[in-house]
Each structure stands twice: as structure tokens, then as C-alpha cells.
Motif scaffolding. Sequence first.
Motif, PDB file in Angstrom:
ATOM      1  N   ILE A  52       0.843  -1.209   0.000  1.00  0.00           N
ATOM      2  CA  ILE A  52       0.000   0.000   0.000  1.00  0.00           C
ATOM      3  C   ILE A  52       0.873   1.253   0.000  1.00  0.00           C
ATOM      4  N   GLN A  53       1.904   1.242   0.829  1.00  0.00           N
ATOM      5  CA  GLN A  53       2.824   2.385   0.879  1.00  0.00           C
ATOM      6  C   GLN A  53       3.506   2.612  -0.463  1.00  0.00           C
ATOM      7  N   GLU A  54       3.899   1.529  -1.116  1.00  0.00           N
ATOM      8  CA  GLU A  54       4.537   1.657  -2.432  1.00  0.00           C
ATOM      9  C   GLU A  54       3.577   2.233  -3.455  1.00  0.00           C
ATOM     10  N   LYS A  55       2.330   1.804  -3.423  1.00  0.00           N
ATOM     11  CA  LYS A  55       1.334   2.293  -4.380  1.00  0.00           C
ATOM     12  C   LYS A  55       1.016   3.770  -4.152  1.00  0.00           C
ATOM     13  N   ILE A  56       1.014   4.187  -2.892  1.00  0.00           N
ATOM     14  CA  ILE A  56       0.729   5.597  -2.580  1.00  0.00           C
ATOM     15  C   ILE A  56       1.881   6.486  -3.027  1.00  0.00           C
ATOM     16  N   GLY A  57       3.102   6.022  -2.783  1.00  0.00           N
ATOM     17  CA  GLY A  57       4.274   6.836  -3.126  1.00  0.00           C
ATOM     18  C   GLY A  57       4.591   7.831  -2.029  1.00  0.00           C
ATOM     19  N   ASP A  58       4.976   9.032  -2.398  1.00  0.00           N
ATOM     20  CA  ASP A  58       5.400  10.050  -1.438  1.00  0.00           C
ATOM     21  C   ASP A  58       4.288  10.355  -0.432  1.00  0.00           C
ATOM     22  N   ASP A  59       4.585  10.153   0.823  1.00  0.00           N
ATOM     23  CA  ASP A  59       3.602  10.351   1.896  1.00  0.00           C
ATOM     24  C   ASP A  59       4.367  10.733   3.162  1.00  0.00           C
ATOM     25  N   PRO A  60       4.971  11.923   3.180  1.00  0.00           N
ATOM     26  CA  PRO A  60       5.927  12.288   4.233  1.00  0.00           C
ATOM     27  C   PRO A  60       5.394  12.248   5.652  1.00  0.00           C
ATOM     28  N   PHE A  61       4.096  12.469   5.828  1.00  0.00           N
ATOM     29  CA  PHE A  61       3.543  12.495   7.176  1.00  0.00           C
ATOM     30  C   PHE A  61       2.602  11.319   7.460  1.00  0.00           C
ATOM     31  N   GLY A  62       2.490  10.408   6.509  1.00  0.00           N
ATOM     32  CA  GLY A  62       1.666   9.224   6.720  1.00  0.00           C
ATOM     33  C   GLY A  62       0.172   9.477   6.664  1.00  0.00           C
ATOM     34  N   PHE A  63      -0.233  10.657   6.190  1.00  0.00           N
ATOM     35  CA  PHE A  63      -1.665  10.976   6.169  1.00  0.00           C
ATOM     36  C   PHE A  63      -2.409  10.217   5.067  1.00  0.00           C
ATOM     37  N   TYR A  64      -1.705   9.902   3.978  1.00  0.00           N
ATOM     38  CA  TYR A  64      -2.381   9.247   2.859  1.00  0.00           C
ATOM     39  C   TYR A  64      -2.669   7.782   3.168  1.00  0.00           C
ATOM     40  N   ILE A  65      -1.708   7.108   3.775  1.00  0.00           N
ATOM     41  CA  ILE A  65      -1.991   5.722   4.155  1.00  0.00           C
ATOM     42  C   ILE A  65      -2.995   5.686   5.300  1.00  0.00           C
ATOM     43  N   LEU A  66      -2.987   6.700   6.151  1.00  0.00           N
ATOM     44  CA  LEU A  66      -4.000   6.782   7.200  1.00  0.00           C
ATOM     45  C   LEU A  66      -5.379   6.928   6.574  1.00  0.00           C
ATOM     46  N   SER A  67      -5.482   7.724   5.515  1.00  0.00           N
ATOM     47  CA  SER A  67      -6.747   7.884   4.795  1.00  0.00           C
ATOM     48  C   SER A  67      -7.217   6.543   4.234  1.00  0.00           C
ATOM     49  N   GLU A  68      -6.290   5.812   3.615  1.00  0.00           N
ATOM     50  CA  GLU A  68      -6.636   4.512   3.034  1.00  0.00           C
ATOM     51  C   GLU A  68      -7.115   3.535   4.119  1.00  0.00           C
ATOM     52  N   LEU A  69      -6.400   3.503   5.240  1.00  0.00           N
ATOM     53  CA  LEU A  69      -6.721   2.533   6.286  1.00  0.00           C
ATOM     54  C   LEU A  69      -7.988   2.913   7.057  1.00  0.00           C
ATOM     55  N   LEU A  70      -8.206   4.198   7.222  1.00  0.00           N
ATOM     56  CA  LEU A  70      -9.463   4.618   7.849  1.00  0.00           C
ATOM     57  C   LEU A  70     -10.649   4.297   6.951  1.00  0.00           C
ATOM     58  N   ASP A  71     -10.442   4.380   5.639  1.00  0.00           N
ATOM     59  CA  ASP A  71     -11.476   3.972   4.697  1.00  0.00           C
ATOM     60  C   ASP A  71     -11.797   2.488   4.885  1.00  0.00           C
ATOM     61  N   CYS A  72     -10.756   1.685   5.103  1.00  0.00           N
ATOM     62  CA  CYS A  72     -10.953   0.260   5.388  1.00  0.00           C
ATOM     63  C   CYS A  72     -11.702   0.075   6.705  1.00  0.00           C
ATOM     64  N   ALA A  73     -11.438   0.963   7.667  1.00  0.00           N
ATOM     65  CA  ALA A  73     -12.098   0.870   8.968  1.00  0.00           C
ATOM     66  C   ALA A  73     -13.605   1.067   8.835  1.00  0.00           C
ATOM     67  N   CYS A  74     -14.025   1.828   7.831  1.00  0.00           N
ATOM     68  CA  CYS A  74     -15.467   1.987   7.583  1.00  0.00           C
ATOM     69  C   CYS A  74     -16.089   0.652   7.198  1.00  0.00           C
ATOM     70  N   ILE A  75     -15.324  -0.179   6.498  1.00  0.00           N
ATOM     71  CA  ILE A  75     -15.787  -1.524   6.148  1.00  0.00           C
ATOM     72  C   ILE A  75     -15.790  -2.406   7.390  1.00  0.00           C
ATOM     73  N   THR A  76     -14.746  -2.266   8.208  1.00  0.00           N
ATOM     74  CA  THR A  76     -14.674  -3.022   9.460  1.00  0.00           C
ATOM     75  C   THR A  76     -15.874  -2.716  10.342  1.00  0.00           C
ATOM     76  N   TYR A  77     -16.331  -1.477  10.319  1.00  0.00           N
ATOM     77  CA  TYR A  77     -17.484  -1.083  11.130  1.00  0.00           C
ATOM     78  C   TYR A  77     -18.715  -1.932  10.797  1.00  0.00           C
ATOM     79  N   LYS A  78     -18.854  -2.286   9.530  1.00  0.00           N
ATOM     80  CA  LYS A  78     -19.990  -3.126   9.130  1.00  0.00           C
ATOM     81  C   LYS A  78     -19.903  -4.495   9.791  1.00  0.00           C
ATOM     82  N   ARG A  79     -18.674  -4.978   9.979  1.00  0.00           N
ATOM     83  CA  ARG A  79     -18.498  -6.265  10.666  1.00  0.00           C
ATOM     84  C   ARG A  79     -18.864  -6.130  12.145  1.00  0.00           C
ATOM     85  N   TYR A  80     -18.512  -5.007  12.746  1.00  0.00           N
ATOM     86  CA  TYR A  80     -18.929  -4.739  14.124  1.00  0.00           C
ATOM     87  C   TYR A  80     -20.452  -4.773  14.233  1.00  0.00           C
TER      88      TYR A  80
END
Length: 266
Positions: A52-80
Amino acid sequence: MTLEHLCNLLEIPTEVKAEILGYKNSQKTVITDELLCRLTERSHWDGAIHEIQEKIGDDPFGFYILSELLDCACITYKRYEKMGIDTSIFIQTMKFCTRFLLEHKKIHGCYSFTWAWWFPRQLALQEFRIGALEYEFIENQTKQISIHIPSDACITPKNIHASFLEYKSFLHTHFPEWENAPWHCESWMLSPALKQLLPQTSNILYFQSLFEVESVDYESMAVLDWVYPGEKGALKELSENTSLQRNMKQFLLDGKRVGWAKGKVR
């Protein structure tokens, strides 16, 4: 559950939220169904995060991968929801990312998210925060539950016992197959050396008393990351803002070690 709604529930700092939503609105997700599946399997976590980090590329503060993973968390919420797990547990569990954002700001003066490698635990429903503590399912040859102590935890005896009782009820309701698994913890807080550094009334020593210490790695200096967060200088330069910091600093300067201990709930 939308990404913006989730950011609000987790109280993500405003400027970080703007970066997260800006990234979300600027491009399609890099996480495929195959990657999402790998994020649910412990043996594939590291590889999936790296990809995922490789696909995102430059992400100096980690906000972009955080965006991707929080988006996944919305799916996890459905499992909850499907499992009937209370939304408050979802929020407290996912708020680990908010905690680390705020801690980075406090220590380094800016927001940054450097814990993407830890996030699959929450996404895969392998770790939950229940009250003061976090509990993680670990399964190799046998099942065991690993207890984590969040940096913002108030570990009074009352809070610890409340967390233990609530988690036992949580297991009985949602994961009965884990009810008989032993509970373990790995932390500087279990080090026998702390008995020389803290008063008998210490909450840390009370927490420690609940465990049978199985091993201690006295070569580890990881305790410094938790007692003196962000400090990378020589021992003589360590802070002395609390009695624990003062006592531990002198203890270390005297050539003694605190180490890192593993223990099992009695």
C-alpha cells in the motif's frame, strides 16, 4: 459510515482530517479487494502495508496511508454491526490512531502517523480497546490474549478490574472460543526493577502484581521510549519531570537495568 463521519467520531485533528479527506477526494483508493483480504490475515499484514505504501508513493507524514486505512475501517465497522459489537468499542479501538497523532505532535511539534504497521490488528478485529486496556488475539500453535497498556490509560485498580470484567463479558458474548485463552503482557511495567523505583502504593506496581513474571530481558532499553518519549540523548540528559523519571535516571546512571518483561495473568 463515511470517512468524514469516522474522522469526526475519532476526533481526528482538523488539519489532519483535511489532508485525509483531500487525499480521498483526489484519487481512487489503491487498496484492491485482494489487498483488503490480506489485511485480515496476520501472516500477510506486513507485506500488505508495504505494498500500500509503495502504491501511494510520497507520503511524508503518513496521512495518505492513514486515509486509506481509515477507509478500510469503515468496512470493518460493518463487521462490528453484523456481530452486534457496540459502536463505543469501535470508536475507542480505532482512536489509537488519534492518540498517536496527538503524541507525535506533542513530542515533535507536528502531526505525523507512523503506526500504519499496527493498524491491521484493528481492521481484522484482532484487537479491541475495552476500558483502560487493549486486548489482542494471538494464535500460533495455541491461543493467547496479549494485553496492551495505552499511553493514555488510567490504570487504577478500579479501572483495571473494570476492564478485565468487561472484556470477559465481551469474549463470552462475541468470541466464546477465546474465553479459556491465557492472558499475557509484555511491558516495562512488569519489570521487577520497578519495585526499587516506585512507592508501594503505585498503580504500576499494583498492575504488575496481577501477573506472574515469566521472563525479563534486561538488555532491552525500550523503557526509555515510554518513560522519556522522544528523548534520544545520553542518559545524563534525560528529563527529571516526574519522580519516576528522576529515580529511573539515577538507577540507569548507576549501571542498573529496568529491561522489558513478559508475564501471565495470575
